[in-house]
Design a protein around this motif. Structure first.
Motif, PDB file in Angstrom:
ATOM      1  N   THR A  31      26.110  14.470  55.413  1.00 35.86           N
ATOM      2  CA  THR A  31      26.553  13.641  56.538  1.00 35.86           C
ATOM      3  C   THR A  31      25.392  12.949  57.232  1.00 35.86           C
ATOM      4  O   THR A  31      25.557  11.879  57.817  1.00 35.86           O
ATOM      5  CB  THR A  31      27.324  14.487  57.567  1.00 35.86           C
ATOM      6  OG1 THR A  31      26.497  15.579  57.999  1.00 35.86           O
ATOM      7  CG2 THR A  31      28.604  15.032  56.953  1.00 35.86           C
TER       8      THR A  31
ATOM      9  N   TYR B 192      35.273  11.223  60.750  1.00 38.95           N
ATOM     10  CA  TYR B 192      34.183  11.506  59.818  1.00 38.95           C
ATOM     11  C   TYR B 192      33.640  12.906  60.068  1.00 38.95           C
ATOM     12  O   TYR B 192      33.456  13.290  61.230  1.00 38.95           O
ATOM     13  CB  TYR B 192      33.075  10.466  60.014  1.00 38.95           C
ATOM     14  CG  TYR B 192      31.854  10.666  59.147  1.00 38.95           C
ATOM     15  CD1 TYR B 192      31.887  10.299  57.809  1.00 38.95           C
ATOM     16  CD2 TYR B 192      30.689  11.217  59.678  1.00 38.95           C
ATOM     17  CE1 TYR B 192      30.766  10.470  57.009  1.00 38.95           C
ATOM     18  CE2 TYR B 192      29.561  11.383  58.892  1.00 38.95           C
ATOM     19  CZ  TYR B 192      29.606  11.013  57.555  1.00 38.95           C
ATOM     20  OH  TYR B 192      28.501  11.191  56.762  1.00 38.95           O
ATOM     21  N   PRO B 193      33.406  13.720  59.025  1.00 42.71           N
ATOM     22  CA  PRO B 193      33.559  13.410  57.592  1.00 42.71           C
ATOM     23  C   PRO B 193      34.829  14.014  56.991  1.00 42.71           C
ATOM     24  O   PRO B 193      34.858  15.186  56.617  1.00 42.71           O
ATOM     25  CB  PRO B 193      32.335  14.089  56.985  1.00 42.71           C
ATOM     26  CG  PRO B 193      32.137  15.312  57.858  1.00 42.71           C
ATOM     27  CD  PRO B 193      32.647  14.947  59.237  1.00 42.71           C
TER      28      PRO B 193
ATOM     29  N   CYS C 227      25.767   4.384  54.380  1.00 39.98           N
ATOM     30  CA  CYS C 227      26.027   5.506  53.488  1.00 39.98           C
ATOM     31  C   CYS C 227      25.594   5.148  52.071  1.00 39.98           C
ATOM     32  O   CYS C 227      25.662   3.972  51.666  1.00 39.98           O
ATOM     33  CB  CYS C 227      27.509   5.896  53.500  1.00 39.98           C
ATOM     34  SG  CYS C 227      27.839   7.532  52.780  1.00 39.98           S
TER      35      CYS C 227
ATOM     36  N   CYS D 181      24.198   9.988  55.374  1.00 38.04           N
ATOM     37  CA  CYS D 181      25.471  10.004  54.655  1.00 38.04           C
ATOM     38  C   CYS D 181      25.264   9.765  53.167  1.00 38.04           C
ATOM     39  O   CYS D 181      24.561   8.837  52.767  1.00 38.04           O
ATOM     40  CB  CYS D 181      26.381   8.918  55.219  1.00 38.04           C
ATOM     41  SG  CYS D 181      27.927   8.689  54.316  1.00 38.04           S
TER      42      CYS D 181
END
Length: 205
Positions: free
Chosen positions: A49, A26-27, A118, A52
């Protein structure tokens, strides 16, 4: 859930989330410039991020230009005629986002170091170049990890998606086009598993 015209799985688009050997960290972008999703006008980007946020966008003009390919590939039913395509662009965009959303969620949460939560937001770019919101929702890594991704069934993500918000204008357009599609397919003696006229648009992960 508006899936009368689309197969549950879209292998060409789901393959777009595949990465090189090994687990990405990630990411890592969820799609790339060589993906089927990109070619058909669907873009994804990790806009933030911390916290998220994944933004998923459909370019309506590019998407609609490739609908015949989706029909030819068997992803959309042959009842999706050129006339119906012009009549129901938002219906078709909603149908495709319904089908591809799980793949994007899965691609994010299988990355090394994926966040605990997220936000996912869908929008589309109209032919006049203006962006329009479709819907958004939150999903957690814990909820993702409780899903049997090898045997994913339609609707498995619905109970655990959080804070789902559908744009009212997009919802109205999809509802109206759903009525139009229902009438058009009934006229063509289509199977009787069409969505009800009052079916709302929305995140159907």
């Amino acid at each position: 859930m508006v899936l009368a015209l689309l197969c549950l799985a879209v292998p060409g688009l789901m393959a777009a989330t595949a990465h090189a050997a090994g687990t990405p960290s990630y990411p890592t972008p969820l799609t790339d410039a060589h993906s089927t999703a990109h070619a058909w006008g669907i873009e994804t980007r990790i806009a933030s991020t911390t916290p998220c946020q994944v933004e998923m966008t459909v370019n309506q003009t590019i998407f609609m230009a490739h609908v015949p390919e989706m029909v030819q590939a068997g992803l959309l039913n042959t009842l999706v005629t050129p006339a119906l395509q012009k009549q129901a662009p938002h219906y078709l965009m909603n149908t495709v986002q319904t089908d591809v959303t799980p793949g994007f969620v899965h691609a994010l949460f299988t990355q090394n170091g994926a966040p605990a939560r997220c936000h996912f937001a869908w929008s589309y770019i109209a032919p006049d170049g203006l962006p329009h919101s479709m819907l958004g929702f939150d999903f957690t890594r814990a909820a993702h990890d409780h899903i049997d991704w090898d045997h994913l069934r339609f609707g498995d993500m619905v109970p655990t998606a959080q804070n789902t918000v559908v744009d009212p204008q997009f919802d109205t357009l999809v509802n109206q086009e759903t009525v139009d599609v229902t009438i058009a397919l009934a006229r063509d003696h289509a199977p009787g598993d069409l969505p009800p006229p009052g079916q709302a648009a929305g995140a159907r992960p």
